[in-house]
Design a protein around this motif. Structure first.
Motif, PDB file in Angstrom:
ATOM      1  N   THR A   1      94.442 -25.650 111.891  1.00  0.00           N
ATOM      2  CA  THR A   1      94.460 -26.515 110.728  1.00  0.00           C
ATOM      3  C   THR A   1      94.081 -27.891 111.256  1.00  0.00           C
ATOM      4  O   THR A   1      94.569 -28.327 112.309  1.00  0.00           O
TER       5      THR A   1
ATOM      6  N   SER B   1      96.728 -30.541 112.306  1.00  0.00           N
ATOM      7  CA  SER B   1      97.716 -30.246 113.338  1.00  0.00           C
ATOM      8  C   SER B   1      97.658 -31.297 114.441  1.00  0.00           C
ATOM      9  O   SER B   1      96.609 -31.503 115.058  1.00  0.00           O
TER      10      SER B   1
ATOM     11  N   TRP C   1      98.949 -30.952 117.279  1.00  0.00           N
ATOM     12  CA  TRP C   1      98.784 -30.199 118.524  1.00  0.00           C
ATOM     13  C   TRP C   1      97.327 -29.841 118.746  1.00  0.00           C
ATOM     14  O   TRP C   1      96.844 -29.854 119.892  1.00  0.00           O
TER      15      TRP C   1
END
Length: 199
Positions: free
Chosen positions: A10, A13, A15
Protein backbone atom coordinates in the motif's frame (compact mmCIF):
# COMPACT_ATOMS: atom_id res chain seq x y z
CA UNK A 1 15.27 -11.61 -16.37
CA UNK A 2 15.33 -14.88 -14.49
CA UNK A 3 14.85 -13.25 -11.09
CA UNK A 4 11.44 -11.68 -10.57
CA UNK A 5 10.11 -10.08 -7.39
CA UNK A 6 6.44 -9.30 -6.96
CA UNK A 7 6.17 -6.26 -4.72
CA UNK A 8 2.80 -6.00 -2.96
CA UNK A 9 2.25 -2.79 -1.05
CA UNK A 10 0.00 0.00 0.00
CA UNK A 11 1.55 3.30 -1.02
CA UNK A 12 0.79 4.91 2.34
CA UNK A 13 2.70 2.30 4.33
CA UNK A 14 5.53 3.93 6.30
CA UNK A 15 7.36 0.60 6.21
CA UNK A 16 7.22 0.49 2.42
CA UNK A 17 8.57 4.04 2.41
CA UNK A 18 11.42 3.22 4.80
CA UNK A 19 12.40 0.13 2.85
CA UNK A 20 11.84 1.38 -0.68
CA UNK A 21 15.34 2.58 -1.51
CA UNK A 22 17.09 -0.44 0.01
CA UNK A 23 14.71 -2.72 -1.82
CA UNK A 24 15.41 -1.00 -5.13
CA UNK A 25 19.16 -1.27 -4.53
CA UNK A 26 18.94 -4.96 -3.64
CA UNK A 27 16.88 -5.76 -6.72
CA UNK A 28 19.27 -3.83 -8.97
CA UNK A 29 22.34 -5.49 -7.48
CA UNK A 30 20.90 -8.92 -8.24
CA UNK A 31 19.61 -7.96 -11.66
CA UNK A 32 16.06 -8.76 -10.57
CA UNK A 33 12.91 -7.51 -12.23
CA UNK A 34 10.46 -5.84 -9.84
CA UNK A 35 6.76 -6.05 -10.59
CA UNK A 36 5.13 -3.31 -8.51
CA UNK A 37 1.66 -4.35 -7.37
CA UNK A 38 -0.29 -1.86 -5.26
CA UNK A 39 -3.18 -3.62 -3.55
CA UNK A 40 -6.11 -2.70 -1.35
CA UNK A 41 -5.39 -3.63 2.24
CA UNK A 42 -8.86 -2.45 3.18
CA UNK A 43 -9.89 -5.71 1.54
CA UNK A 44 -6.94 -7.80 2.68
CA UNK A 45 -6.92 -7.03 6.41
CA UNK A 46 -10.43 -8.26 7.26
CA UNK A 47 -9.83 -11.44 5.29
CA UNK A 48 -6.47 -12.25 6.89
CA UNK A 49 -6.99 -11.27 10.53
CA UNK A 50 -5.41 -7.82 10.32
CA UNK A 51 -6.70 -4.55 11.71
CA UNK A 52 -6.46 -1.06 10.27
CA UNK A 53 -4.32 1.25 12.38
CA UNK A 54 -7.23 3.14 13.95
CA UNK A 55 -8.71 -0.10 15.30
CA UNK A 56 -5.53 -1.41 16.90
CA UNK A 57 -5.02 -1.33 20.65
CA UNK A 58 -3.49 1.91 22.00
CA UNK A 59 -0.41 -0.02 23.12
CA UNK A 60 0.20 -1.28 19.59
CA UNK A 61 -0.33 2.17 18.12
CA UNK A 62 2.15 3.69 20.58
CA UNK A 63 4.79 1.04 19.92
CA UNK A 64 4.43 1.53 16.18
CA UNK A 65 5.58 5.13 16.62
CA UNK A 66 8.56 3.98 18.67
CA UNK A 67 9.59 1.55 15.96
CA UNK A 68 9.13 4.08 13.18
CA UNK A 69 11.40 6.51 15.01
CA UNK A 70 14.00 3.80 15.59
CA UNK A 71 14.04 2.70 11.97
CA UNK A 72 14.06 6.27 10.68
CA UNK A 73 17.13 7.06 12.76
CA UNK A 74 18.83 3.74 12.00
CA UNK A 75 18.37 4.11 8.23
CA UNK A 76 18.89 7.88 8.30
CA UNK A 77 15.66 8.40 6.40
CA UNK A 78 13.55 11.40 7.44
CA UNK A 79 9.97 10.74 8.44
CA UNK A 80 7.08 12.59 10.05
CA UNK A 81 5.69 10.11 12.53
CA UNK A 82 2.21 11.60 12.23
CA UNK A 83 2.09 13.35 8.84
CA UNK A 84 -0.61 15.87 8.03
CA UNK A 85 -2.26 13.77 5.35
CA UNK A 86 -2.37 10.28 6.80
CA UNK A 87 -4.23 8.19 6.18
CA UNK A 88 -5.05 9.56 2.75
CA UNK A 89 -7.18 7.96 0.04
CA UNK A 90 -4.64 6.24 -2.17
CA UNK A 91 -6.78 4.61 -4.86
CA UNK A 92 -5.88 7.11 -7.59
CA UNK A 93 -2.17 7.07 -6.74
CA UNK A 94 -2.18 3.26 -6.64
CA UNK A 95 -3.86 3.02 -10.02
CA UNK A 96 -1.42 5.54 -11.46
CA UNK A 97 1.44 3.29 -10.33
CA UNK A 98 -0.31 0.34 -11.95
CA UNK A 99 -0.84 2.38 -15.12
CA UNK A 100 2.81 3.39 -15.15
CA UNK A 101 3.83 -0.25 -15.04
CA UNK A 102 1.49 -1.18 -17.86
CA UNK A 103 2.50 1.69 -20.13
CA UNK A 104 6.28 1.40 -20.00
CA UNK A 105 6.73 3.91 -17.21
CA UNK A 106 8.66 3.73 -13.95
CA UNK A 107 6.27 2.26 -11.39
CA UNK A 108 8.88 1.62 -8.69
CA UNK A 109 10.17 5.18 -8.84
CA UNK A 110 6.61 6.51 -8.76
CA UNK A 111 5.72 4.33 -5.77
CA UNK A 112 8.82 5.57 -3.95
CA UNK A 113 7.94 9.17 -4.73
CA UNK A 114 4.40 8.74 -3.43
CA UNK A 115 5.71 7.30 -0.17
CA UNK A 116 8.16 10.16 0.19
CA UNK A 117 5.38 12.64 -0.53
CA UNK A 118 3.32 11.27 2.36
CA UNK A 119 5.98 10.59 4.98
CA UNK A 120 8.68 13.17 4.30
CA UNK A 121 7.03 16.01 2.39
CA UNK A 122 3.55 15.83 4.00
CA UNK A 123 1.73 16.16 0.70
CA UNK A 124 -1.87 15.07 0.17
CA UNK A 125 -1.92 12.14 -2.24
CA UNK A 126 -5.70 12.11 -1.98
CA UNK A 127 -5.60 15.20 -4.19
CA UNK A 128 -5.56 14.44 -7.93
CA UNK A 129 -3.44 17.47 -8.82
CA UNK A 130 -0.83 16.38 -6.28
CA UNK A 131 -0.76 12.89 -7.80
CA UNK A 132 -0.26 14.39 -11.24
CA UNK A 133 2.58 16.55 -9.93
CA UNK A 134 4.33 13.60 -8.27
CA UNK A 135 4.03 11.61 -11.49
CA UNK A 136 5.53 14.50 -13.47
CA UNK A 137 8.41 14.73 -11.00
CA UNK A 138 9.30 11.11 -11.79
CA UNK A 139 9.33 11.70 -15.53
CA UNK A 140 5.78 10.68 -16.38
CA UNK A 141 3.04 12.58 -18.15
CA UNK A 142 0.96 13.21 -15.05
CA UNK A 143 -2.29 14.09 -16.81
CA UNK A 144 -2.09 11.12 -19.16
CA UNK A 145 -1.28 8.74 -16.32
CA UNK A 146 -4.16 10.08 -14.26
CA UNK A 147 -6.55 9.64 -17.19
CA UNK A 148 -5.45 6.04 -17.63
CA UNK A 149 -5.75 5.42 -13.89
CA UNK A 150 -9.33 6.67 -13.91
CA UNK A 151 -10.40 4.16 -16.54
CA UNK A 152 -12.53 1.23 -15.43
CA UNK A 153 -9.80 -1.15 -16.56
CA UNK A 154 -7.35 0.30 -14.02
CA UNK A 155 -9.89 -0.07 -11.22
CA UNK A 156 -10.46 -3.68 -12.27
CA UNK A 157 -6.71 -4.31 -12.39
CA UNK A 158 -6.32 -2.95 -8.85
CA UNK A 159 -9.03 -5.35 -7.64
CA UNK A 160 -7.44 -8.24 -9.52
CA UNK A 161 -4.05 -7.60 -7.94
CA UNK A 162 -5.68 -7.53 -4.52
CA UNK A 163 -7.24 -10.93 -5.10
CA UNK A 164 -3.93 -12.20 -6.46
CA UNK A 165 -2.17 -11.08 -3.30
CA UNK A 166 -4.70 -12.87 -1.14
CA UNK A 167 -4.39 -16.05 -3.20
CA UNK A 168 -0.62 -15.97 -2.65
CA UNK A 169 -0.90 -15.56 1.10
CA UNK A 170 -0.07 -11.87 1.38
CA UNK A 171 -1.45 -10.30 4.55
CA UNK A 172 0.76 -7.27 5.28
CA UNK A 173 2.67 -4.49 3.58
CA UNK A 174 5.19 -4.37 2.17
CA UNK A 175 5.44 -7.96 0.99
CA UNK A 176 8.16 -9.05 -1.40
CA UNK A 177 7.43 -12.38 -3.10
CA UNK A 178 10.31 -14.23 -4.73
CA UNK A 179 9.87 -17.77 -6.05
CA UNK A 180 6.55 -17.92 -4.19
CA UNK A 181 8.26 -17.19 -0.85
CA UNK A 182 6.88 -14.18 1.03
CA UNK A 183 9.20 -11.77 2.77
CA UNK A 184 6.93 -9.53 4.84
CA UNK A 185 8.19 -6.18 6.03
CA UNK A 186 11.18 -4.01 5.22
CA UNK A 187 12.98 -5.60 8.17
CA UNK A 188 13.10 -8.87 6.16
CA UNK A 189 15.03 -7.35 3.26
CA UNK A 190 18.24 -9.06 4.39
CA UNK A 191 16.51 -12.41 3.96
CA UNK A 192 15.30 -11.42 0.49
CA UNK A 193 18.86 -10.37 -0.36
CA UNK A 194 20.15 -13.80 0.66
CA UNK A 195 17.46 -15.61 -1.31
CA UNK A 196 18.32 -13.63 -4.44
CA UNK A 197 22.02 -14.40 -3.94
CA UNK A 198 21.22 -18.11 -4.03
CA UNK A 199 19.61 -17.68 -7.44
Amino acid sequence: MSKVIDYYLTLISPWAYLGSQRFAEIAKRHGAEVRVKPVNFGEIFPRTGGLPLAKRAPERQAYRLVELKRWSEYLDIPIHLQPKHFPAPEALAARMVIAAGESGGKPLELAQAVGKAVWEEERDIGDAATCEAIAAETGHDGAALRAKAEEAASEARHATLTEEALARGVFGAPSYVYKDEIFWGQDRLDFLDRALAKG
